[in-house]
Design an enzyme around this catalytic site. Structure first.
Site, short mmCIF file in Angstrom:
data_model
loop_
_atom_site.label_atom_id
_atom_site.label_comp_id
_atom_site.label_asym_id
_atom_site.label_seq_id
_atom_site.Cartn_x
_atom_site.Cartn_y
_atom_site.Cartn_z
N TRP A 150 -59.75 -26.16 -19.72
CA TRP A 150 -59.59 -24.85 -20.35
C TRP A 150 -60.17 -23.69 -19.55
CZ3 TRP A 150 -64.63 -23.47 -20.59
CH2 TRP A 150 -65.57 -24.49 -20.75
N ASN A 151 -60.90 -23.95 -18.46
CA ASN A 151 -61.67 -22.84 -17.88
C ASN A 151 -60.82 -21.86 -17.06
OD1 ASN A 151 -61.44 -24.99 -16.07
ND2 ASN A 151 -63.36 -24.54 -15.05
N PRO A 153 -57.00 -21.94 -17.23
CA PRO A 153 -55.78 -22.68 -17.59
C PRO A 153 -54.53 -22.24 -16.83
CG PRO A 153 -56.54 -21.27 -19.40
CD PRO A 153 -57.62 -21.27 -18.38
N LYS A 174 -50.08 -31.43 -20.04
CA LYS A 174 -50.89 -31.35 -21.27
C LYS A 174 -52.03 -30.36 -21.07
CE LYS A 174 -54.42 -33.09 -23.22
NZ LYS A 174 -54.90 -31.92 -23.99
N GLY A 226 -60.62 -32.07 -14.81
CA GLY A 226 -61.48 -32.06 -15.99
C GLY A 226 -62.80 -32.74 -15.69
N GLY A 231 -62.15 -38.16 -16.50
CA GLY A 231 -61.51 -38.54 -15.23
C GLY A 231 -61.59 -40.04 -14.99
N GLU A 248 -59.49 -33.89 -9.98
CA GLU A 248 -60.32 -32.72 -9.67
C GLU A 248 -61.40 -32.68 -10.74
OE1 GLU A 248 -60.07 -30.95 -7.07
OE2 GLU A 248 -58.04 -31.32 -6.35
N LEU A 249 -62.64 -33.03 -10.35
CA LEU A 249 -63.68 -33.26 -11.36
C LEU A 249 -64.80 -32.22 -11.26
CD1 LEU A 249 -63.65 -37.14 -11.03
CD2 LEU A 249 -62.35 -35.73 -12.62
N CYS A 282 -65.99 -25.35 -12.15
CA CYS A 282 -66.35 -26.59 -11.45
C CYS A 282 -67.08 -26.23 -10.16
CB CYS A 282 -65.10 -27.39 -11.15
SG CYS A 282 -63.83 -26.43 -10.33
N SER A 283 -66.74 -25.07 -9.60
CA SER A 283 -67.29 -24.66 -8.30
C SER A 283 -68.49 -23.73 -8.43
CB SER A 283 -66.19 -23.96 -7.50
OG SER A 283 -65.67 -22.89 -8.26
N GLU A 379 -74.17 -31.27 -14.14
CA GLU A 379 -73.30 -30.09 -14.29
C GLU A 379 -73.50 -29.51 -15.69
OE1 GLU A 379 -68.98 -30.61 -14.84
OE2 GLU A 379 -68.72 -29.08 -13.31
N TRP A 445 -58.13 -27.35 -1.90
CA TRP A 445 -59.09 -27.38 -3.01
C TRP A 445 -59.31 -28.82 -3.46
CZ3 TRP A 445 -62.48 -24.06 -4.50
CH2 TRP A 445 -63.20 -24.30 -5.68
P1 NAD Z 1 -62.33 -32.64 -20.28
O1 NAD Z 1 -62.39 -33.78 -19.32
O2 NAD Z 1 -63.04 -32.76 -21.56
O3 NAD Z 1 -60.79 -32.35 -20.66
C1 NAD Z 1 -59.81 -32.15 -19.68
C2 NAD Z 1 -58.45 -32.51 -20.26
O4 NAD Z 1 -58.43 -33.92 -20.55
C3 NAD Z 1 -58.13 -31.80 -21.58
O5 NAD Z 1 -56.77 -31.46 -21.57
C4 NAD Z 1 -58.41 -32.88 -22.62
O6 NAD Z 1 -57.69 -32.73 -23.81
C5 NAD Z 1 -57.95 -34.12 -21.87
N1 NAD Z 1 -58.51 -35.38 -22.39
C6 NAD Z 1 -59.61 -35.56 -23.17
N2 NAD Z 1 -59.81 -36.88 -23.41
C7 NAD Z 1 -58.80 -37.54 -22.78
C8 NAD Z 1 -58.47 -38.92 -22.63
N3 NAD Z 1 -59.19 -39.88 -23.21
N4 NAD Z 1 -57.40 -39.23 -21.87
C9 NAD Z 1 -56.67 -38.27 -21.24
N5 NAD Z 1 -56.93 -36.95 -21.37
C10 NAD Z 1 -57.98 -36.58 -22.12
O7 NAD Z 1 -62.79 -31.37 -19.46
P2 NAD Z 1 -62.97 -29.88 -19.97
O8 NAD Z 1 -64.18 -29.80 -20.82
O9 NAD Z 1 -61.67 -29.39 -20.53
O10 NAD Z 1 -63.22 -29.11 -18.58
C11 NAD Z 1 -64.45 -29.01 -17.96
C12 NAD Z 1 -64.56 -29.98 -16.80
O11 NAD Z 1 -63.48 -29.80 -15.89
C13 NAD Z 1 -65.82 -29.74 -15.99
O12 NAD Z 1 -66.44 -30.97 -15.70
C14 NAD Z 1 -65.29 -29.09 -14.72
O13 NAD Z 1 -66.12 -29.25 -13.59
C15 NAD Z 1 -63.96 -29.74 -14.56
N6 NAD Z 1 -63.08 -28.92 -13.71
C16 NAD Z 1 -62.85 -29.31 -12.42
C17 NAD Z 1 -62.06 -28.52 -11.58
C18 NAD Z 1 -61.80 -28.91 -10.14
O14 NAD Z 1 -60.92 -28.32 -9.54
N7 NAD Z 1 -62.53 -29.84 -9.56
C19 NAD Z 1 -61.49 -27.35 -12.08
C20 NAD Z 1 -61.74 -26.99 -13.39
C21 NAD Z 1 -62.54 -27.79 -14.21
#
Ligand code: NAD
Length: 476
Positions: A150-151, A153, A174, A226, A231, A248-249, A282-283, A379, A445
């Site tokens: 969501w950060n 989108p 999704k 995410g 992940g 991308e975590l 994330c960054s 984090e 990236w």
């Molecule tokens: P999250 O992992 O909670 O959710 C990400 C997505 O996964 C959402 O759409 C969510 O609904 C879905 N999801 C949740 N449970 C799932 C499951 N069991 N199976 C499949 N999908 C599922 O992350 P968040 O809170 O939305 O975002 C924050 C995280 O994202 C932070 O850790 C951040 O560092 C990371 N992030 C990384 C990057 C990058 O480029 N490396 C960029 C942005 C955000």
């Protein structure tokens, strides 16, 4: 709201059991709701993408490029509406929401260019062996599941959608349940451009919907952005089916400030690296390593700069930092403030949630944080900066690299030879020298270590959606 899912070229109502509240974080109140997609609807979306693939992958790349340019153009035409929605639902100040939109536009335009160049990438391969010739053919990976947070989108989805469509893949996207509305614009644009039905599908929902997508056996690849915890689940489902995955975590990135820096300039970079998007990046450069000779000058100025930031509703004028985007994130950041108090950390600024409506916290600085503190290693995903001092270049590199993450780093240093040397030694995917968070679509990236697998953006972002085929002929 009955137009919250785009499946097979049709807008449909969610048939899942979860109701999703769409919130305005500056008020801490919902302003819309929608029903999540059911598992059966995820299945329909994957089937629609599979059906569309046969035709879409044969559409000439010039035509695919024209669709991508259409996305860029229509994003621009809907500028005000999309900026306003990001301000309201994400809590982004206007100038940040504008940058996100421009980034998404630039991404579609860039991959339109790359799509146009695709035919020239299919070429003869010189062979040393006589009697044979060979040619390369870059083909789309197939049907791809895209799961995003969501950060950022609009941006994160553009970084996946644009190269996937350019490569000739069909997709099921999704979005996050926290920001389920903004990416619907991509479906509406697809509709208005006449993108063939099923090429782009959007299913909204929470974990259940994400899991239904990542576990679906009709996908050829998954691209996930995410958290590390989700992940790892996504990677497990990819491994169960032996299919490729891009991840991308998270990150816990360092910003390294050497003695020869202009302290006021360094303060600007440090503040931007931790308060942009309220630190929900994330960054985010959330670990400050400051050299001993400049620390006593820099830290009081940094304290003053953080305390001066105007934190407020992004719809108001002159706001530097908005709220955290969700209540869950606000509670998480508040729990780190409690941990810092328990650990007895030295707080120079902030360190608390703000006592007002909405999900606000104050920009925070802890100094001389021990290396084993949870605040130094985990984090946080909020405007919480931890600082430590270092003596030598070697020590700075060792401390910066001492992390399970490896996404980005920033080096602030007037001696450019030293800056380049340190950049080369840092175990991350992207280093900024004397700049902060500048991401260009032509550069890659992605991270090393626990920050993920694979790269987005640039030609690498396109390769992530391509499969290499060689055709070898015997001349005999
Ligand atoms: P999250 O992992 O909670 O959710 C990400 C997505 O996964 C959402 O759409 C969510 O609904 C879905 N999801 C949740 N449970 C799932 C499951 N069991 N199976 C499949 N999908 C599922 O992350 P968040 O809170 O939305 O975002 C924050 C995280 O994202 C932070 O850790 C951040 O560092 C990371 N992030 C990384 C990057 C990058 O480029 N490396 C960029 C942005 C955000």
């Amino acid at each position: 709201m009955n137009t919250s899912h785009y499946i097979g070229g049709r807008w449909v109502e969610g048939q899942g059991s979860d109701c999703i509240n769409v919130n305005e974080p500056a008020l801490g109140l919902p302003f819309a709701e929608l029903m999540a997609a059911s598992v059966a609807q995820v299945d329909q979306a994957v089937s629609a993408a599979r059906q569309a693939l046969t035709t879409w992958k044969r559409v000439c790349s010039q035509a695919r490029a024209a669709y991508l340019r259409g996305f860029a153009e229509q994003l621009g035409q809907r500028r005000e509406e999309l900026i306003a929605l990001q301000m309201r639902n994400n809590g982004k100040p206007r100038h940040e929401a504008e940058i996100d939109l421009d980034d998404a536009i630039a991404t579609f335009a860039y991959y339109a260019d790359l799509a146009e160049q695709l035919p020239s990438k299919n070429r003869e391969v010189p062979l040393a062996a006589p009697g044979f010739t060979a040619r390369t053919r870059l083909e789309p990976v197939g049907v791809v599941g895209l799961i995003v947070p969501w950060n950022f989108p609009l941006v994160t989805s553009a970084w996946k959608l644009a190269p996937a469509l350019a490569a000739g893949c069909t997709v099921v996207l999704k979005p996050s349940e926290v920001t389920p509305l903004i990416e619907l614009a991509y479906g509406q644009i697809a509709d208005s451009l006449g993108l063939p039905a099923g090429v782009l599908n959007i299913v909204n929902g929470k974990a259940e919907t994400g899991a239904a997508l990542s576990n679906h056996n009709g996908l050829d690849k998954l691209s996930f952005t995410g958290s590390n915890s989700v992940g790892s689940l996504v990677m497990r489902s990819a491994s169960a089916q032996c299919r490729p995955v891009t991840l991308e975590l998270g990150g816990k990135s360092a910003i390294v400030v050497f003695d020869d820096c202009d302290p006021d300039q360094a303060v600007q970079w440090i503040v931007a690296g931790i308060t942009w998007n309220a630190g929900q990046m994330c960054s985010a450069t959330s670990r400050l390593l400051v050299q001993e000779g400049i620390a006593d000058t820099l830290l009081p100025r940094l304290q003053a700069a953080l305390q001066k930031l105007r934190v407020g509703n992004p719809l108001a004028e002159d706001v530097d930092m908005g709220p955290l985007t969700s209540q869950a994130q606000w509670l998480k950041v508040a729990s780190y403030f409690a941990t810092a108090r328990e650990e007895g950390l030295h707080c120079l600024a902030g360190g608390q949630a703000l006592d007002r409506e909405g999900w606000f916290v104050s920009p925070t600085l802890y100094t001389d944080v021990p290396k084993d503190s949870r605040l130094w290693t985990e984090e946080i995903f909020g405007p919480v900066l931890c600082a430590r001092r270092f003596a030598t270049e070697e020590q700075a590199i060792a401390e910066a690299n001492d992390s399970r993450f490896g996404l980005v780093a920033t080096v602030c240093c007037a001696d450019l030879a030293r800056a380049e040397r340190v950049a080369d030694a840092l175990e991350v995917g992207h280093v900024w020298i004397n700049s902060i968070q500048a991401v260009f679509v032509e550069t890659s990236w992605g991270g090393t270590k626990g920050s993920g697998i694979g790269r987005e953006l640039g030609p690498w972002g396109l390769s992530a959606y391509q499969s290499v085929k060689h055709v070898t002929r015997c001349l005999g």
